[in-house]
Write an enzyme that holds these catalytic residues in place. Sequence first.
Site, PDB file in Angstrom:
ATOM      1  N   GLU A 167      85.674   2.938  47.553  1.00 54.16           N
ATOM      2  CA  GLU A 167      84.215   3.143  47.515  1.00 54.16           C
ATOM      3  C   GLU A 167      83.617   2.740  48.850  1.00 54.16           C
ATOM      4  O   GLU A 167      83.891   1.670  49.376  1.00 54.16           O
ATOM      5  CB  GLU A 167      83.608   2.329  46.367  1.00 54.16           C
ATOM      6  N   LYS A 168      82.752   3.617  49.378  1.00 60.35           N
ATOM      7  CA  LYS A 168      82.173   3.358  50.703  1.00 60.35           C
ATOM      8  C   LYS A 168      80.947   2.447  50.643  1.00 60.35           C
ATOM      9  O   LYS A 168      80.628   1.768  51.602  1.00 60.35           O
ATOM     10  CB  LYS A 168      81.841   4.662  51.416  1.00 60.35           C
ATOM     11  N   LEU A 193      79.788  -0.841  43.410  1.00 63.52           N
ATOM     12  CA  LEU A 193      80.256   0.258  42.565  1.00 63.52           C
ATOM     13  C   LEU A 193      79.102   0.759  41.702  1.00 63.52           C
ATOM     14  O   LEU A 193      78.133   0.033  41.473  1.00 63.52           O
ATOM     15  CB  LEU A 193      81.394  -0.236  41.663  1.00 63.52           C
ATOM     16  N   LYS A 244      65.781   5.231  33.528  1.00 61.08           N
ATOM     17  CA  LYS A 244      65.579   4.920  32.113  1.00 61.08           C
ATOM     18  C   LYS A 244      65.006   3.523  31.920  1.00 61.08           C
ATOM     19  O   LYS A 244      64.262   3.265  30.973  1.00 61.08           O
ATOM     20  CB  LYS A 244      66.883   5.075  31.328  1.00 61.08           C
ATOM     21  N   GLY A 286      86.883   7.027  52.103  1.00 60.73           N
ATOM     22  CA  GLY A 286      88.208   7.630  51.935  1.00 60.73           C
ATOM     23  C   GLY A 286      88.223   9.096  52.322  1.00 60.73           C
ATOM     24  O   GLY A 286      87.232   9.802  52.126  1.00 60.73           O
ATOM     25  N   GLY A 343      59.981  20.976  41.153  1.00 62.83           N
ATOM     26  CA  GLY A 343      61.218  21.095  40.378  1.00 62.83           C
ATOM     27  C   GLY A 343      61.031  20.490  38.998  1.00 62.83           C
ATOM     28  O   GLY A 343      60.662  19.322  38.887  1.00 62.83           O
ATOM     29  N   GLY A 345      67.388  19.787  42.694  1.00 65.38           N
ATOM     30  CA  GLY A 345      68.821  19.874  42.434  1.00 65.38           C
ATOM     31  C   GLY A 345      69.636  18.947  43.319  1.00 65.38           C
ATOM     32  O   GLY A 345      69.095  18.261  44.186  1.00 65.38           O
ATOM     33  N   ALA A 368      76.387  12.203  34.149  1.00 61.49           N
ATOM     34  CA  ALA A 368      77.291  11.054  34.216  1.00 61.49           C
ATOM     35  C   ALA A 368      78.361  11.111  33.131  1.00 61.49           C
ATOM     36  O   ALA A 368      79.542  10.838  33.378  1.00 61.49           O
ATOM     37  CB  ALA A 368      76.470   9.770  34.103  1.00 61.49           C
ATOM     38  N   HIS A 407      67.770   7.006   4.553  1.00 62.78           N
ATOM     39  CA  HIS A 407      66.317   7.156   4.464  1.00 62.78           C
ATOM     40  C   HIS A 407      65.655   5.802   4.638  1.00 62.78           C
ATOM     41  O   HIS A 407      66.138   4.826   4.078  1.00 62.78           O
ATOM     42  CB  HIS A 407      65.959   7.726   3.093  1.00 62.78           C
TER      43      HIS A 407
HETATM   44  C1  LIG Z   1      67.091  10.533  39.096  1.00 68.02           C
HETATM   45  C2  LIG Z   1      68.365  10.867  38.384  1.00 68.02           C
HETATM   46  C3  LIG Z   1      68.480  10.588  37.042  1.00 68.02           C
HETATM   47  C4  LIG Z   1      69.647  10.884  36.377  1.00 68.02           C
HETATM   48  N1  LIG Z   1      69.742  10.599  35.049  1.00 68.02           N
HETATM   49  C5  LIG Z   1      70.863  10.906  34.375  1.00 68.02           C
HETATM   50  C6  LIG Z   1      70.993  10.589  32.998  1.00 68.02           C
HETATM   51  O1  LIG Z   1      70.083  10.023  32.398  1.00 68.02           O
HETATM   52  N2  LIG Z   1      72.147  10.893  32.381  1.00 68.02           N
HETATM   53  C7  LIG Z   1      73.172  11.525  33.020  1.00 68.02           C
HETATM   54  O2  LIG Z   1      74.197  11.792  32.410  1.00 68.02           O
HETATM   55  N3  LIG Z   1      73.097  11.814  34.334  1.00 68.02           N
HETATM   56  C8  LIG Z   1      71.968  11.520  35.016  1.00 68.02           C
HETATM   57  N4  LIG Z   1      71.895  11.797  36.352  1.00 68.02           N
HETATM   58  C9  LIG Z   1      73.061  12.412  37.008  1.00 68.02           C
HETATM   59  C10 LIG Z   1      74.108  11.346  37.310  1.00 68.02           C
HETATM   60  O3  LIG Z   1      73.539  10.331  38.094  1.00 68.02           O
HETATM   61  C11 LIG Z   1      75.293  11.982  38.021  1.00 68.02           C
HETATM   62  O4  LIG Z   1      75.761  13.074  37.256  1.00 68.02           O
HETATM   63  C12 LIG Z   1      76.425  10.976  38.184  1.00 68.02           C
HETATM   64  O5  LIG Z   1      76.021   9.868  38.953  1.00 68.02           O
HETATM   65  C13 LIG Z   1      77.614  11.650  38.872  1.00 68.02           C
HETATM   66  O6  LIG Z   1      78.659  10.745  38.914  1.00 68.02           O
HETATM   67  P1  LIG Z   1      79.795  10.835  40.037  1.00 68.02           P
HETATM   68  O7  LIG Z   1      80.693   9.695  39.776  1.00 68.02           O
HETATM   69  O8  LIG Z   1      80.314  12.208  40.095  1.00 68.02           O
HETATM   70  O9  LIG Z   1      79.009  10.632  41.423  1.00 68.02           O
HETATM   71  P2  LIG Z   1      78.090   9.473  41.990  1.00 68.02           P
HETATM   72  O10 LIG Z   1      77.442   8.725  40.910  1.00 68.02           O
HETATM   73  O11 LIG Z   1      77.221  10.130  42.994  1.00 68.02           O
HETATM   74  O12 LIG Z   1      79.105   8.495  42.697  1.00 68.02           O
HETATM   75  C14 LIG Z   1      79.868   8.896  43.783  1.00 68.02           C
HETATM   76  C15 LIG Z   1      80.343   7.668  44.521  1.00 68.02           C
HETATM   77  O13 LIG Z   1      81.277   8.073  45.504  1.00 68.02           O
HETATM   78  C16 LIG Z   1      81.052   7.334  46.708  1.00 68.02           C
HETATM   79  N5  LIG Z   1      81.611   8.129  47.807  1.00 68.02           N
HETATM   80  C17 LIG Z   1      81.226   9.359  48.234  1.00 68.02           C
HETATM   81  N6  LIG Z   1      82.030   9.799  49.221  1.00 68.02           N
HETATM   82  C18 LIG Z   1      82.947   8.831  49.431  1.00 68.02           C
HETATM   83  C19 LIG Z   1      84.044   8.705  50.304  1.00 68.02           C
HETATM   84  N7  LIG Z   1      84.417   9.691  51.116  1.00 68.02           N
HETATM   85  N8  LIG Z   1      84.767   7.554  50.262  1.00 68.02           N
HETATM   86  C20 LIG Z   1      84.430   6.542  49.418  1.00 68.02           C
HETATM   87  N9  LIG Z   1      83.403   6.615  48.557  1.00 68.02           N
HETATM   88  C21 LIG Z   1      82.679   7.755  48.551  1.00 68.02           C
HETATM   89  C22 LIG Z   1      79.538   7.182  46.727  1.00 68.02           C
HETATM   90  O14 LIG Z   1      79.157   6.109  47.569  1.00 68.02           O
HETATM   91  C23 LIG Z   1      79.236   6.924  45.260  1.00 68.02           C
HETATM   92  O15 LIG Z   1      79.296   5.561  44.942  1.00 68.02           O
HETATM   93  C24 LIG Z   1      70.733  11.482  37.061  1.00 68.02           C
HETATM   94  C25 LIG Z   1      70.637  11.750  38.425  1.00 68.02           C
HETATM   95  C26 LIG Z   1      69.467  11.440  39.086  1.00 68.02           C
HETATM   96  C27 LIG Z   1      69.387  11.722  40.549  1.00 68.02           C
END
Ligand SMILES: Cc1cc2nc3c(=O)[nH]c(=O)nc-3n(C[C@H](O)[C@H](O)[C@H](O)COP(=O)(O)OP(=O)(O)OC[C@H]3O[C@@H](n4cnc5c(N)ncnc54)[C@H](O)[C@@H]3O)c2cc1C
Length: 476
Positions: free
Chosen positions: A35-36, A40, A53, A117, A190, A281, A330, A455
């Site tokens: 993780e960069k 976490l 939330k 990474g 949006g 988006g 997520a 109920h």
């Molecule tokens: C305002 C908002 C509200 C949201 N609410 C919801 C919700 O209520 N419910 C829901 O399901 N989803 C929600 N989402 C979407 C959700 O946040 C994402 O779908 C989810 O975080 C994606 O998870 P991920 O692990 O793919 O990526 P991320 O959460 O973006 O995590 C990626 C991680 O990878 C790390 N990283 C990136 N590149 C590198 C690299 N080369 N080397 C090392 N580390 C790296 C980053 O630093 C980061 O920590 C919301 C999004 C936003 C913006």
Amino acid sequence: MAETIYDVAIIGGGPAGYTAAIRAAQYGLKVALIEKDSKLGGTCLHWGCIPTKAILFNAEIWDHLKHAKEYGIDGVGEVTVNWPEVLKRKNAIVTKHAKGLDFLMRKNKVTVVSGHGRLTGPATSGVHTVEVSAGNGDKATVSEVKTKNVILATGSDAKMLPGLQADSTILTNMEILHIDRVPKSLIVIGAGAVGVEFASIFRSFGSEVTIVEYLPRLVPVEDEDISKELARLYRKRGIDINVGAKVEKVEKTGTGVKVTFTSSEGNTEVKEAEKVLVAVGRAPRTENVSLDKTKIKLERGFIPTDQWMETAEPGVYAIGDIVAGMPQLAHVGAMCGMVVAAHLAGKYARPVNRNRIPGCTYTEPQIASVGLTEAQAKEKGYNVKVGKFPFTGNSKASIVDSHDGFLKIVTDSKHGEILGVHIIGPSATELIAEAVTAIELEATLEEMMFTIHAHPTLAEGLLDAYGSVEGMAINA
Ligand SMILES: Cc1cc2nc3c(=O)[nH]c(=O)nc-3n(C[C@H](O)[C@H](O)[C@H](O)COP(=O)(O)OP(=O)(O)OC[C@H]3O[C@@H](n4cnc5c(N)ncnc54)[C@H](O)[C@@H]3O)c2cc1C
């Protein structure tokens, strides 16, 4: 000492990556999580699901307090929002859960590698090398991780409109969590989940809110009836809604921002506000891992995978917001992580089925859905039969003083298959779990109509909604 060769190295510690890490370790695999960032949790914990939330909960309490007198509670007086305290509480929740993740990594013996990474090319004799460098990848390599498999889980960034840059007036989901007070007025560009959630929060806190959406309706991925109901209720709350509207210009003024757009009728309209939130988006973060050294070919920036989330490069998997054709949620990333972990461990696993993914929008009122919309079911040629039950007929909805909205069931009349469930109203995001389970277990309408619901509960609304497909809701 012999060099460690991990069973799996995961790049990215968001919900997709950390879930994959924990589950793989639970299966006994040797796991590294790279993780960069200093903490976490990724977008979800620090900038997305959890902070929004947390603040929505404050907005909900505020909405209730405004009606304290009606609930027979005197002495509340004039309520005001202490925004710094709202943010403080949000930060405390985020910090608590970030620490929780550190604990879970230690508990499951996952090696956390700090740094950026990137892949170095195909595996040599079955072993991949992941280069890890300091900072955002612009610094020298600090270490190499040797691993039999790699999972990419690098997540996504907010998209910006061309020519704009985020600052303290033009906001994305990140900057908006740092504003120092509730703005008097806010334009939200949006009307997907992120846009309508922030619109709901700031309207509750008293901002004048304007929504500008390019597509013809709010929450465009939801069933059309849901979009209509949300628009009706948002208008009732005093939110200015502009759909089918194309943003032409966003300009800063002395006091805030001016947005010029072409309305659905083709007129040029201008709206001004203190701040603008751009919620158009999320772009996958796939540029920063040296995919050019692999066989992976991006589809509009996203990584295609097979059903086990394996990419075109053998031994390299992708999960979370970077995967082509998957909703950026997520819980989807997390489940894809669990699927890969089980697959790599040689354990029972089943691929993620796109039609069984719940989508939740945490607005007031809440929205939640799973499966096909009515229009999608018709398009696919099903013998569509629909039932709809309004929350006005549900006694628990009266108790919690939340009567707006409905529950809609989309079925195939041939075998009573439940194709989709769409809810707008109180606790919709909790109620949807039953519908997901029903669809996952392929329950029929008849089976659900004979499933006892306690109920008085909001969940009883689902029982009435199933009945309404046959014109037999008890309470309507
Ligand atoms: C305002 C908002 C509200 C949201 N609410 C919801 C919700 O209520 N419910 C829901 O399901 N989803 C929600 N989402 C979407 C959700 O946040 C994402 O779908 C989810 O975080 C994606 O998870 P991920 O692990 O793919 O990526 P991320 O959460 O973006 O995590 C990626 C991680 O990878 C790390 N990283 C990136 N590149 C590198 C690299 N080369 N080397 C090392 N580390 C790296 C980053 O630093 C980061 O920590 C919301 C999004 C936003 C913006």
